[in-house]
Design a protein around this motif. Structure first.
Motif, PDB file in Angstrom:
ATOM      1  N   MET A  46      -0.768 -74.202 121.824  1.00 39.51           N
ATOM      2  CA  MET A  46      -1.701 -73.617 120.859  1.00 39.51           C
ATOM      3  C   MET A  46      -3.150 -73.770 121.297  1.00 39.51           C
ATOM      4  O   MET A  46      -3.954 -72.841 121.157  1.00 39.51           O
ATOM      5  N   ILE A  47      -3.499 -74.920 121.860  1.00 43.73           N
ATOM      6  CA  ILE A  47      -4.907 -75.084 122.234  1.00 43.73           C
ATOM      7  C   ILE A  47      -5.250 -74.288 123.490  1.00 43.73           C
ATOM      8  O   ILE A  47      -6.410 -73.885 123.673  1.00 43.73           O
ATOM      9  N   ARG A  48      -4.259 -74.009 124.325  1.00 43.56           N
ATOM     10  CA  ARG A  48      -4.553 -73.111 125.448  1.00 43.56           C
ATOM     11  C   ARG A  48      -4.714 -71.669 124.978  1.00 43.56           C
ATOM     12  O   ARG A  48      -5.481 -70.903 125.563  1.00 43.56           O
ATOM     13  N   ALA A  49      -4.027 -71.313 123.885  1.00 45.28           N
ATOM     14  CA  ALA A  49      -4.275 -70.004 123.275  1.00 45.28           C
ATOM     15  C   ALA A  49      -5.685 -69.956 122.705  1.00 45.28           C
ATOM     16  O   ALA A  49      -6.388 -68.934 122.817  1.00 45.28           O
ATOM     17  N   ILE A  50      -6.142 -71.051 122.099  1.00 44.65           N
ATOM     18  CA  ILE A  50      -7.515 -71.136 121.586  1.00 44.65           C
ATOM     19  C   ILE A  50      -8.514 -70.976 122.725  1.00 44.65           C
ATOM     20  O   ILE A  50      -9.513 -70.258 122.611  1.00 44.65           O
ATOM     21  N   ARG A  51      -8.235 -71.644 123.844  1.00 48.37           N
ATOM     22  CA  ARG A  51      -9.144 -71.557 124.999  1.00 48.37           C
ATOM     23  C   ARG A  51      -9.183 -70.140 125.553  1.00 48.37           C
ATOM     24  O   ARG A  51     -10.259 -69.627 125.908  1.00 48.37           O
ATOM     25  N   ASP A  52      -8.029 -69.492 125.621  1.00 50.65           N
ATOM     26  CA  ASP A  52      -7.970 -68.112 126.107  1.00 50.65           C
ATOM     27  C   ASP A  52      -8.762 -67.186 125.180  1.00 50.65           C
ATOM     28  O   ASP A  52      -9.510 -66.312 125.631  1.00 50.65           O
ATOM     29  N   TYR A  53      -8.606 -67.406 123.877  1.00 49.12           N
ATOM     30  CA  TYR A  53      -9.326 -66.572 122.897  1.00 49.12           C
ATOM     31  C   TYR A  53     -10.839 -66.774 123.039  1.00 49.12           C
ATOM     32  O   TYR A  53     -11.612 -65.812 123.003  1.00 49.12           O
ATOM     33  N   GLN A  54     -11.256 -68.020 123.233  1.00 55.50           N
ATOM     34  CA  GLN A  54     -12.684 -68.267 123.424  1.00 55.50           C
ATOM     35  C   GLN A  54     -13.196 -67.627 124.708  1.00 55.50           C
ATOM     36  O   GLN A  54     -14.281 -67.030 124.730  1.00 55.50           O
TER      37      GLN A  54
END
Length: 330
Positions: free
Chosen positions: A248-256
């Protein structure tokens, strides 16, 4: 992290100084490209315990930080106004006063108090005069299977009652059937119903089947405007885990990386020990950096976690572990 001092754990407002996530148009090509290498994710998660170890005053500093990130929660069928009031008192004074004085951390509070809709007004009154927001679980929590118009109305009523944050649950069937348009539309409408209240999208990751589904659902919810993505209701058979968190936090990083927008993260369910909190903090620092060590971008959904942290802090000061009943939640 330096030794504990008065300025170590800053107490910023729970809601961010950065812009909220406005969302974006649904990009199905981006969603289709999402992958999750399960074996690599599990290896990375398993390495955390051996690679990150803090002791003595440094551990105390990290644990004080963790307290400021807790959504202190009661979601029991036998909740009463008295129980919620006692929980709010604990939120205002999460650690024994003499302990905080010895650590130079007077004024430390938790990040928020999380309750059912019926208890929102009670919690708001109990927290008057503080900056601690009230979060309400909504939308037919925990299953999210009540009629759609009732789920949306529940959001509006929780906001009207004073909730500053709304923890919504997604319809898991949309993920399991790969109906991304339906999930996007649902999340978008719930985000709009929240108005100025910040919305945390609960994915119930233990019921989504695969880490790839978790990654795609995370991305869809962020595209639809979620301010936070959250692992679990705490009622599933499997709740927050390090592999799910890494996904999930890598998805957050990708979104950012693609949008410039910062989205928060909340692991919930099963995080009960201070050592677990340290692992999650190390993971956030490694993967997302210092901004995600503040309550506007990271929360723990927990209650018993606070009691164990308090015991560890007392041990740091005295060299002795106290009985758990000295650190009751309510």
């Amino acid at each position: 992290m330096p030794a504990p001092t008065t300025g170590l754990v800053s107490l910023p407002p729970a809601h961010p100084s950065h812009d909220r996530n406005p969302g974006m148009a649904l990009d199905l090509d981006w969603v289709a490209s999402v992958q999750a290498n399960t074996s690599a994710i599990e290896r990375r998660a398993a390495s955390l315990g051996g690679r990150r170890s803090v002791k003595k005053e440094y551990q105390a500093a990290w644990l004080l930080k963790a307290i400021s990130l807790i959504d202190l929660t009661t979601l029991a069928g036998d909740d009463t106004p008295g129980r919620v009031q006692r929980l709010c008192a604990k939120a205002r004074q999460p650690v024994r006063a003499e302990t905080l004085t010895a650590l130079g951390m007077e004024g430390l509070t938790v990040g928020a108090v999380c309750v059912y809709h019926d208890m929102v007004e009670t919690a708001v009154r109990a927290l008057e005069g503080t900056a601690i927001p009230v979060a309400a679980v909504s939308t037919g929590f925990p299953a999210g299977l009540s009629p759609w118009h009732l789920r949306v109305q529940e959001i509006r009523e929780s906001v009207a009652a004073g909730a500053q944050e709304i923890d919504i649950v997604i319809s898991r069937r949309h993920v399991l059937t790969q109906n991304w348009q339906a999930l996007y539309d649902e999340m978008r409408e719930m985000r709009e119903a929240c108005g100025e209240a910040h919305v945390k999208a609960i994915l119930a990751t233990g019921e989504l089947g695969t880490l790839r589904n978790v990654a795609k659902a995370s991305l869809i919810c962020m595209m639809a405007g979620a301010d936070f993505i959250k692992t679990s209701t705490g009622k599933e058979g499997v709740n927050a885990t390090l592999p799910v968190s890494l996904t999930m936090i890598r998805a957050i990083r990708d979104y950012q990386d693609r949008t410039g927008i910062l989205v928060g993260y909340k692991p919930a369910g099963g995080i009960a020990k201070a050592k677990d909190a340290l692992l999650y903090l190390a993971l956030m620092k490694d993967e997302l950096g210092h901004p995600w060590l503040q309550p506007d971008l990271f929360r723990f959904g927990a209650s018993s976690l606070l009691g164990d942290i308090e015991r560890q802090l007392e041990h740091h000061l005295t060299g002795h572990y106290s009985a758990a009943n000295r650190h009751a939640m309510g």
